[in-house]
Design a protein around this motif. Structure first.
Motif, PDB file in Angstrom:
ATOM      1  N   VAL A 110     -24.341 -20.101   0.145  1.00 30.54           N
ATOM      2  CA  VAL A 110     -23.083 -19.362   0.070  1.00 30.54           C
ATOM      3  C   VAL A 110     -22.496 -19.186   1.469  1.00 30.54           C
ATOM      4  CG1 VAL A 110     -23.919 -16.962   0.304  1.00 30.54           C
ATOM      5  CG2 VAL A 110     -21.915 -17.459  -1.119  1.00 30.54           C
ATOM      6  N   CYS A 111     -23.362 -19.084   2.480  1.00 31.32           N
ATOM      7  CA  CYS A 111     -22.868 -18.990   3.857  1.00 31.32           C
ATOM      8  C   CYS A 111     -22.203 -20.297   4.275  1.00 31.32           C
ATOM      9  CB  CYS A 111     -24.008 -18.648   4.812  1.00 31.32           C
ATOM     10  SG  CYS A 111     -24.549 -16.925   4.735  1.00 31.32           S
ATOM     11  N   SER A 112     -22.813 -21.422   3.893  1.00 31.14           N
ATOM     12  CA  SER A 112     -22.235 -22.721   4.218  1.00 31.14           C
ATOM     13  C   SER A 112     -20.849 -22.875   3.599  1.00 31.14           C
ATOM     14  CB  SER A 112     -23.153 -23.837   3.722  1.00 31.14           C
ATOM     15  OG  SER A 112     -22.525 -25.096   3.858  1.00 31.14           O
ATOM     16  N   LYS A 113     -20.745 -22.580   2.317  1.00 30.24           N
ATOM     17  CA  LYS A 113     -19.458 -22.707   1.625  1.00 30.24           C
ATOM     18  C   LYS A 113     -18.464 -21.661   2.114  1.00 30.24           C
ATOM     19  CE  LYS A 113     -19.480 -23.902  -2.754  1.00 30.24           C
ATOM     20  NZ  LYS A 113     -19.117 -25.326  -2.685  1.00 30.24           N
ATOM     21  N   GLY A 114     -18.976 -20.450   2.404  1.00 32.90           N
ATOM     22  CA  GLY A 114     -18.104 -19.393   2.897  1.00 32.90           C
ATOM     23  C   GLY A 114     -17.529 -19.721   4.259  1.00 32.90           C
ATOM     24  N   PHE A 115     -18.364 -20.246   5.155  1.00 26.43           N
ATOM     25  CA  PHE A 115     -17.894 -20.616   6.487  1.00 26.43           C
ATOM     26  C   PHE A 115     -16.912 -21.782   6.424  1.00 26.43           C
ATOM     27  CE2 PHE A 115     -22.016 -18.760   8.330  1.00 26.43           C
ATOM     28  CZ  PHE A 115     -21.380 -17.581   8.700  1.00 26.43           C
ATOM     29  N   THR A 116     -17.135 -22.706   5.489  1.00 24.57           N
ATOM     30  CA  THR A 116     -16.188 -23.811   5.325  1.00 24.57           C
ATOM     31  C   THR A 116     -14.827 -23.281   4.881  1.00 24.57           C
ATOM     32  OG1 THR A 116     -17.961 -25.349   4.713  1.00 24.57           O
ATOM     33  CG2 THR A 116     -15.718 -25.966   4.106  1.00 24.57           C
ATOM     34  N   SER A 117     -14.827 -22.361   3.936  1.00 26.05           N
ATOM     35  CA  SER A 117     -13.575 -21.764   3.472  1.00 26.05           C
ATOM     36  C   SER A 117     -12.912 -20.957   4.583  1.00 26.05           C
ATOM     37  CB  SER A 117     -13.845 -20.857   2.260  1.00 26.05           C
ATOM     38  OG  SER A 117     -14.296 -21.614   1.157  1.00 26.05           O
ATOM     39  N   LEU A 118     -13.721 -20.239   5.374  1.00 29.60           N
ATOM     40  CA  LEU A 118     -13.171 -19.464   6.495  1.00 29.60           C
ATOM     41  C   LEU A 118     -12.551 -20.394   7.538  1.00 29.60           C
ATOM     42  CD1 LEU A 118     -15.889 -16.702   7.004  1.00 29.60           C
ATOM     43  CD2 LEU A 118     -13.491 -16.322   6.433  1.00 29.60           C
ATOM     44  N   ALA A 119     -13.174 -21.548   7.751  1.00 34.99           N
ATOM     45  CA  ALA A 119     -12.626 -22.513   8.698  1.00 34.99           C
ATOM     46  C   ALA A 119     -11.232 -22.963   8.251  1.00 34.99           C
ATOM     47  CB  ALA A 119     -13.561 -23.718   8.821  1.00 34.99           C
ATOM     48  N   LEU A 120     -11.098 -23.274   6.957  1.00 34.74           N
ATOM     49  CA  LEU A 120      -9.804 -23.706   6.426  1.00 34.74           C
ATOM     50  C   LEU A 120      -8.796 -22.566   6.439  1.00 34.74           C
ATOM     51  CD1 LEU A 120     -11.125 -25.799   3.405  1.00 34.74           C
ATOM     52  CD2 LEU A 120     -10.205 -26.674   5.558  1.00 34.74           C
ATOM     53  N   ASP A 143     -25.660 -25.788   6.415  1.00 34.53           N
ATOM     54  CA  ASP A 143     -25.982 -26.979   5.611  1.00 34.53           C
ATOM     55  C   ASP A 143     -27.397 -27.457   5.925  1.00 34.53           C
ATOM     56  OD1 ASP A 143     -23.654 -27.267   4.128  1.00 34.53           O
ATOM     57  OD2 ASP A 143     -22.642 -28.440   5.679  1.00 34.53           O
ATOM     58  N   GLY A 144     -27.725 -27.464   7.218  1.00 32.17           N
ATOM     59  CA  GLY A 144     -29.057 -27.887   7.626  1.00 32.17           C
ATOM     60  C   GLY A 144     -30.129 -26.957   7.100  1.00 32.17           C
ATOM     61  N   ILE A 145     -29.876 -25.659   7.192  1.00 30.92           N
ATOM     62  CA  ILE A 145     -30.833 -24.676   6.674  1.00 30.92           C
ATOM     63  C   ILE A 145     -30.987 -24.835   5.162  1.00 30.92           C
ATOM     64  CG2 ILE A 145     -31.256 -22.212   6.328  1.00 30.92           C
ATOM     65  CD1 ILE A 145     -29.888 -21.731   9.020  1.00 30.92           C
ATOM     66  N   THR A 146     -29.871 -25.046   4.469  1.00 31.87           N
ATOM     67  CA  THR A 146     -29.909 -25.228   3.014  1.00 31.87           C
ATOM     68  C   THR A 146     -30.755 -26.441   2.634  1.00 31.87           C
ATOM     69  OG1 THR A 146     -27.735 -24.209   2.715  1.00 31.87           O
ATOM     70  CG2 THR A 146     -28.520 -25.630   0.943  1.00 31.87           C
ATOM     71  N   ILE A 204     -33.608 -17.074  -3.548  1.00 33.84           N
ATOM     72  CA  ILE A 204     -32.881 -16.091  -2.748  1.00 33.84           C
ATOM     73  C   ILE A 204     -32.405 -16.710  -1.436  1.00 33.84           C
ATOM     74  CG2 ILE A 204     -33.046 -13.885  -1.529  1.00 33.84           C
ATOM     75  CD1 ILE A 204     -35.062 -12.966  -3.616  1.00 33.84           C
ATOM     76  N   SER A 205     -33.332 -17.320  -0.687  1.00 33.34           N
ATOM     77  CA  SER A 205     -32.961 -17.921   0.593  1.00 33.34           C
ATOM     78  C   SER A 205     -32.041 -19.122   0.397  1.00 33.34           C
ATOM     79  CB  SER A 205     -34.220 -18.345   1.369  1.00 33.34           C
ATOM     80  OG  SER A 205     -35.043 -19.186   0.587  1.00 33.34           O
ATOM     81  N   SER A 206     -32.266 -19.890  -0.666  1.00 41.09           N
ATOM     82  CA  SER A 206     -31.404 -21.032  -0.956  1.00 41.09           C
ATOM     83  C   SER A 206     -29.985 -20.568  -1.274  1.00 41.09           C
ATOM     84  CB  SER A 206     -31.973 -21.833  -2.133  1.00 41.09           C
ATOM     85  OG  SER A 206     -31.113 -22.891  -2.492  1.00 41.09           O
ATOM     86  N   GLY A 207     -29.879 -19.516  -2.080  1.00 39.61           N
ATOM     87  CA  GLY A 207     -28.563 -18.980  -2.425  1.00 39.61           C
ATOM     88  C   GLY A 207     -27.834 -18.426  -1.221  1.00 39.61           C
ATOM     89  N   PHE A 208     -28.572 -17.731  -0.336  1.00 41.39           N
ATOM     90  CA  PHE A 208     -27.943 -17.136   0.847  1.00 41.39           C
ATOM     91  C   PHE A 208     -27.415 -18.206   1.793  1.00 41.39           C
ATOM     92  CE2 PHE A 208     -28.264 -15.599   5.260  1.00 41.39           C
ATOM     93  CZ  PHE A 208     -27.349 -14.545   5.193  1.00 41.39           C
ATOM     94  N   SER A 209     -28.239 -19.208   2.085  1.00 38.09           N
ATOM     95  CA  SER A 209     -27.809 -20.245   3.028  1.00 38.09           C
ATOM     96  C   SER A 209     -26.655 -21.059   2.465  1.00 38.09           C
ATOM     97  CB  SER A 209     -28.987 -21.166   3.374  1.00 38.09           C
ATOM     98  OG  SER A 209     -29.473 -21.836   2.231  1.00 38.09           O
TER      99      SER A 209
END
Length: 307
Positions: free
Chosen positions: A111-121, A198-201, A104-109
């Motif tokens: 998806v946030c990493s990938k989501g924030f990367t996409s939001l940045a782009l 990424d660090g949290i993941t 659960i925590s791995s999935g959340f961190s």
């Protein structure tokens, strides 16, 4: 495993990551640079994209585990029973008694990493700057592994990380930037948030593997891939629905069918790549995997300078 076997496993995982993500970055760029022929609008629904990408990974991983079960290549329980009565083969090739809560925590961190990367782009970060920022991913992964994963590293590991990050940064900055490569402040903020996640993941994955080892459970790469992405997909659905991105994303893609094709290619490329990523994580650890993905950027930069 003996050193020679480990070397071959690392070569296999790294080779797969290099080959799979050769096309991944280009496809991601195509998704966010696409302009609708009707009104010139761009695709900005980053969380909706994560729903589709993680969903494709769940399907890919699930199919792989079923094939492994049917062909007898999956894990069996501790007593060697591979079926209901000990003689009937299971159709599911996943690891028996695999705890799901740690994912659960791995999935959340993640998806946030990938989501924030996409939001940045999506919010104006140039691709060269995004590549430069993600080249420093090893540092937060190492910090996360130290704080959250209980890892320990020697001076040699610290120097190796510093050298790899520095080399990638030099190669990235040496490439000439055009005027269109200017980045927005919001894009920079999102990519920094992605690095934090990424660090949290990295720390969470390190702890997940340690917890599994203490429980005497050895997860397979496709176990990690399937269940991590399952929770990634669940969180992405909840976030995209709460922000109204799910319906907007569906509407945009329905009016621009080419976008569905781009996202499908992007997601399939991601699924193949993640197979090798989780293979490397399962056989080694998150920092080794991060090292491979970072050196991949160095390799591609060298190729770009040579061609």
């Amino acid at each position: 495993a003996d050193p020679q076997t480990q070397a071959l496993q690392l070569l296999f995982g790294a080779g797969g990551i290099y080959a799979s993500f050769l096309y991944y970055g280009s496809l991601q760029e195509d998704v966010f640079r696409y302009e609708s022929p009707d009104d010139g609008s761009k695709f900005t629904m980053a969380w909706f994209l994560q729903v589709l990408e993680s969903g494709a990974n769940v399907i890919f991983g699930t199919v792989a585990l079923i094939i492994m079960g049917l062909t007898g290549n999956g894990n069996v329980s501790a007593d060697g029973d591979d079926g209901v009565d000990g003689s009937t083969r299971k159709w599911w090739g996943g690891t028996p008694n695999l705890p799901k809560k740690p994912f659960i925590s791995s999935g959340f961190s993640q998806v946030c990493s990938k989501g924030f990367t996409s939001l940045a782009l999506a919010n104006g970060l140039s691709f060269p700057v995004a590549t430069l920022a993600k080249s420093g991913k090893m540092a937060p992964v190492m910090i996360g592994s130290l704080i959250l994963g209980g890892a320990t590293y020697g001076m040699r590991e610290y120097l190796q990380v510093l050298a790899i990050i520095s080399g990638t940064a030099i190669l990235s900055m040496s490439k000439k930037k055009s005027a269109e490569s200017e980045s927005t402040t919001l894009g920079v903020v999102f990519i920094l948030l992605a690095l934090v996640m990424d660090g949290i993941t990295g720390g969470v994955q390190k702890r997940l593997l340690a917890d599994m080892k203490r429980a005497k459970v050895t997860p397979q790469p496709y176990d990690l891939m399937t269940f991590t992405n399952l929770f990634m997909m669940i969180f992405a659905i909840l976030i995209s629905l709460s922000l109204g991105e799910f319906t907007k994303g569906m509407s945009y893609c329905s009016h621009n069918p080419k976008m569905f094709t781009l996202i499908w290619k992007f997601s399939m490329c991601s699924a193949v790549g993640q197979s090798f990523i989780f293979y490397t994580v399962a056989r080694f650890d998150p920092l080794v995997c991060s090292t491979v993905t970072t050196t991949r950027k160095i390799f591609f930069r060298v190729v770009e300078h040579c061609v």
